[in-house]
Design a protein around this motif. Sequence first.
Motif, PDB file in Angstrom:
ATOM      1  N   GLU A   1      -8.083  14.181  -0.229  1.00 36.48           N
ATOM      2  CA  GLU A   1      -7.901  14.095  -1.677  1.00 36.48           C
ATOM      3  C   GLU A   1      -6.715  13.208  -2.046  1.00 36.48           C
ATOM      4  OE1 GLU A   1      -8.092  16.920   0.059  1.00 36.48           O
ATOM      5  OE2 GLU A   1      -9.941  17.887  -0.596  1.00 36.48           O
ATOM      6  N   VAL A   2      -5.660  13.302  -1.269  1.00 45.56           N
ATOM      7  CA  VAL A   2      -4.470  12.481  -1.530  1.00 45.56           C
ATOM      8  C   VAL A   2      -4.820  11.007  -1.381  1.00 45.56           C
ATOM      9  CG1 VAL A   2      -2.143  11.934  -0.728  1.00 45.56           C
ATOM     10  CG2 VAL A   2      -2.880  14.317  -0.844  1.00 45.56           C
ATOM     11  N   ARG A   3      -5.552  10.673  -0.334  1.00 42.45           N
ATOM     12  CA  ARG A   3      -5.961   9.286  -0.097  1.00 42.45           C
ATOM     13  C   ARG A   3      -6.809   8.763  -1.256  1.00 42.45           C
ATOM     14  NH1 ARG A   3      -9.836   5.822   2.586  1.00 42.45           N
ATOM     15  NH2 ARG A   3      -8.704   4.325   3.869  1.00 42.45           N
ATOM     16  N   HIS A   4      -7.720   9.595  -1.762  1.00 41.51           N
ATOM     17  CA  HIS A   4      -8.594   9.175  -2.866  1.00 41.51           C
ATOM     18  C   HIS A   4      -7.781   8.784  -4.100  1.00 41.51           C
ATOM     19  CE1 HIS A   4     -12.454  10.169  -1.009  1.00 41.51           C
ATOM     20  NE2 HIS A   4     -11.823  11.213  -0.469  1.00 41.51           N
ATOM     21  N   VAL A   5      -6.784   9.563  -4.433  1.00 39.63           N
ATOM     22  CA  VAL A   5      -5.947   9.251  -5.595  1.00 39.63           C
ATOM     23  C   VAL A   5      -5.149   7.970  -5.350  1.00 39.63           C
ATOM     24  CG1 VAL A   5      -3.972  10.006  -6.986  1.00 39.63           C
ATOM     25  CG2 VAL A   5      -5.779  11.642  -6.375  1.00 39.63           C
TER      26      VAL A   5
ATOM     27  N   ALA B   1       0.850  -1.192   0.000  1.00 39.38           N
ATOM     28  CA  ALA B   1       0.000   0.000   0.000  1.00 39.38           C
ATOM     29  C   ALA B   1       0.885   1.241   0.000  1.00 39.38           C
ATOM     30  CB  ALA B   1      -0.914   0.004   1.215  1.00 39.38           C
ATOM     31  N   PRO B   2       0.530   2.241  -0.799  1.00 39.63           N
ATOM     32  CA  PRO B   2       1.348   3.450  -0.845  1.00 39.63           C
ATOM     33  C   PRO B   2       1.187   4.345   0.385  1.00 39.63           C
ATOM     34  CG  PRO B   2      -0.507   3.647  -2.345  1.00 39.63           C
ATOM     35  CD  PRO B   2      -0.538   2.261  -1.784  1.00 39.63           C
ATOM     36  N   LEU B   3       0.085   4.169   1.119  1.00 38.10           N
ATOM     37  CA  LEU B   3      -0.161   4.936   2.347  1.00 38.10           C
ATOM     38  C   LEU B   3      -0.610   3.975   3.439  1.00 38.10           C
ATOM     39  CD1 LEU B   3      -2.282   7.872   0.834  1.00 38.10           C
ATOM     40  CD2 LEU B   3       0.109   7.990   1.569  1.00 38.10           C
ATOM     41  N   PRO B   4      -0.241   4.230   4.686  1.00 42.10           N
ATOM     42  CA  PRO B   4      -0.634   3.315   5.763  1.00 42.10           C
ATOM     43  C   PRO B   4      -2.149   3.217   5.934  1.00 42.10           C
ATOM     44  CG  PRO B   4       0.438   5.273   6.663  1.00 42.10           C
ATOM     45  CD  PRO B   4       0.574   5.338   5.179  1.00 42.10           C
ATOM     46  N   CYS B   5      -2.879   4.266   5.592  1.00 44.77           N
ATOM     47  CA  CYS B   5      -4.338   4.263   5.744  1.00 44.77           C
ATOM     48  C   CYS B   5      -5.029   3.433   4.660  1.00 44.77           C
ATOM     49  CB  CYS B   5      -4.884   5.694   5.748  1.00 44.77           C
ATOM     50  SG  CYS B   5      -4.628   6.571   4.185  1.00 44.77           S
TER      51      CYS B   5
END
Length: 142
Positions: free
Chosen positions: A110-114, A87-91
Amino acid sequence: MISQKAKYALRALVSLAKAGHGQTMVIGEISQQEAIPKKFLEQILLELKRAGFVTSLRGRSGGYCLLRAPEDIRFGEVLRLIDGPVAPLPCLSLIAYRKCDDCSNETNCEVRHVFMRVAMATRQVLDSTSVADALTGASEID
């Protein structure tokens, strides 16, 4: 980015798949063929053995061979074993979720959505691509 260890693990599995079903290869053979440091390869193969991807045989025709068919070994599961969450982000991690420290609202981020789209596409490719696909250059992606 995947680690060098994960890349070596995948290359070792592909090398064993090339050898053929039930055929063994000694560590030195894989190491030389794939340009993987022998000591590092030993550690990787031990980890792959514990996870049930390969087995080792002793004796004159000993060495390592695949325990599972190349069609049944997915890139995603190997990467998760070696590197952890994909995963690119922990969330966005499915197995090691953690809220981002600097995020006040995941729903509106917005960052998470992308990166959610990136994560989903990445998982789809990794979880649908087998070692056998790597040998043929094929992919189950349309």
